[in-house]
Design an enzyme around this catalytic site. Sequence first.
Site, PDB file in Angstrom:
ATOM      1  N   GLY A 119       0.828  -1.206   0.000  1.00  0.00           N
ATOM      2  CA  GLY A 119       0.000   0.000   0.000  1.00  0.00           C
ATOM      3  C   GLY A 119       0.861   1.255   0.000  1.00  0.00           C
ATOM      4  O   GLY A 119       0.620   2.195  -0.756  1.00  0.00           O
ATOM      5  N   ASP A 130       8.177   6.243   9.471  1.00  0.00           N
ATOM      6  CA  ASP A 130       7.852   5.616  10.748  1.00  0.00           C
ATOM      7  C   ASP A 130       6.677   6.396  11.314  1.00  0.00           C
ATOM      8  O   ASP A 130       6.638   7.627  11.206  1.00  0.00           O
ATOM      9  CB  ASP A 130       9.053   5.645  11.702  1.00  0.00           C
ATOM     10  CG  ASP A 130       8.948   4.535  12.740  1.00  0.00           C
ATOM     11  OD1 ASP A 130       8.569   3.404  12.378  1.00  0.00           O
ATOM     12  OD2 ASP A 130       9.211   4.792  13.920  1.00  0.00           O
TER      13      ASP A 130
HETATM   14  P1  IMP Z   1       4.629   1.840  10.542  1.00  0.00           P
HETATM   15  O1  IMP Z   1       4.736   3.254  10.104  1.00  0.00           O
HETATM   16  O2  IMP Z   1       4.319   0.926   9.403  1.00  0.00           O
HETATM   17  O3  IMP Z   1       5.773   1.413  11.391  1.00  0.00           O
HETATM   18  O4  IMP Z   1       3.311   1.798  11.423  1.00  0.00           O
HETATM   19  C1  IMP Z   1       3.319   1.790  12.810  1.00  0.00           C
HETATM   20  C2  IMP Z   1       1.963   1.426  13.338  1.00  0.00           C
HETATM   21  O5  IMP Z   1       1.252   2.620  13.636  1.00  0.00           O
HETATM   22  C3  IMP Z   1       1.068   0.650  12.367  1.00  0.00           C
HETATM   23  O6  IMP Z   1       1.277  -0.724  12.469  1.00  0.00           O
HETATM   24  C4  IMP Z   1      -0.298   1.031  12.873  1.00  0.00           C
HETATM   25  O7  IMP Z   1      -0.639   0.236  13.975  1.00  0.00           O
HETATM   26  C5  IMP Z   1      -0.109   2.460  13.348  1.00  0.00           C
HETATM   27  N1  IMP Z   1      -0.454   3.414  12.277  1.00  0.00           N
HETATM   28  C6  IMP Z   1       0.390   4.216  11.586  1.00  0.00           C
HETATM   29  N2  IMP Z   1      -0.288   4.948  10.690  1.00  0.00           N
HETATM   30  C7  IMP Z   1      -1.575   4.584  10.812  1.00  0.00           C
HETATM   31  C8  IMP Z   1      -2.762   4.985  10.131  1.00  0.00           C
HETATM   32  O8  IMP Z   1      -2.778   5.814   9.198  1.00  0.00           O
HETATM   33  N3  IMP Z   1      -3.908   4.398  10.545  1.00  0.00           N
HETATM   34  C9  IMP Z   1      -3.948   3.477  11.544  1.00  0.00           C
HETATM   35  N4  IMP Z   1      -2.873   3.054  12.189  1.00  0.00           N
HETATM   36  C10 IMP Z   1      -1.681   3.608  11.831  1.00  0.00           C
END
Ligand code: IMP
Length: 208
Positions: A17, A74
């Site tokens: 995505g 992040d």
């Molecule tokens: P990363 O940026 O992929 O490390 O995401 C960290 C975590 O933050 C994700 O696994 C989600 O649990 C949460 N997160 C980050 N961005 C979103 C969003 O746009 N919607 C919902 N959860 C989010």
Amino acid sequence: MTIERLQKMVLASDNQGKLAEFGRLLSPLGFEVQSQGFYQVAPCDEPFETFVENALHKARHASAATGLPALADDSGLCVAALNGAPGVYSARYAGNSGGAHLTKDQRNCAKLLADLNGASNRQAYFYCVLVFVRHAHDPQPIVVDGFWQGQVAEQLTGAGGFGYDACFFVPEHGLTAAQLSDEQKNLLSHRGQAARALIARLSVQKTG
Ligand code: IMP
């Protein structure tokens, strides 16, 4: 400083995505974005206590392994009543608690709602930082970020999105993030804001 010759870019993530989203955003600037998996780069750890350190670590890792400019993000959800938790630990907040029959996102949301059970202060924000490095030892990484203010809902609502979207209430729309269209979410979200800031910075450097 110019990045005119640097057309290929590696995304320090294997999230399809995110790859599609960043690919769409960056192709008008002449960048061809591929995930680190495309280059057989294994994900690195995220050992730091700040979003920006983790993102920089991921970007440098992907760049070192490919010899290409790299982009890393992040992000996480910061809840006021939990002193900013789950924050950088958002992806692994619940660990394995809550049952193996649930997905990781369902476990995390269930833990968040349980931790806030009865709390009157439900203020929360999503945060996203993006880090772009031209090479692994780039002394001037581009760092941009975005915030999205909202509230932790009382219950899960909506089927769209991912992560904490179903428990993130957006007061101005009267909906959770999981009930917004992709376009609406992108206009408001922490990631959308950070991505637009990155485009602006890269555009300046392309023409600078
Ligand atoms: P990363 O940026 O992929 O490390 O995401 C960290 C975590 O933050 C994700 O696994 C989600 O649990 C949460 N997160 C980050 N961005 C979103 C969003 O746009 N919607 C919902 N959860 C989010």
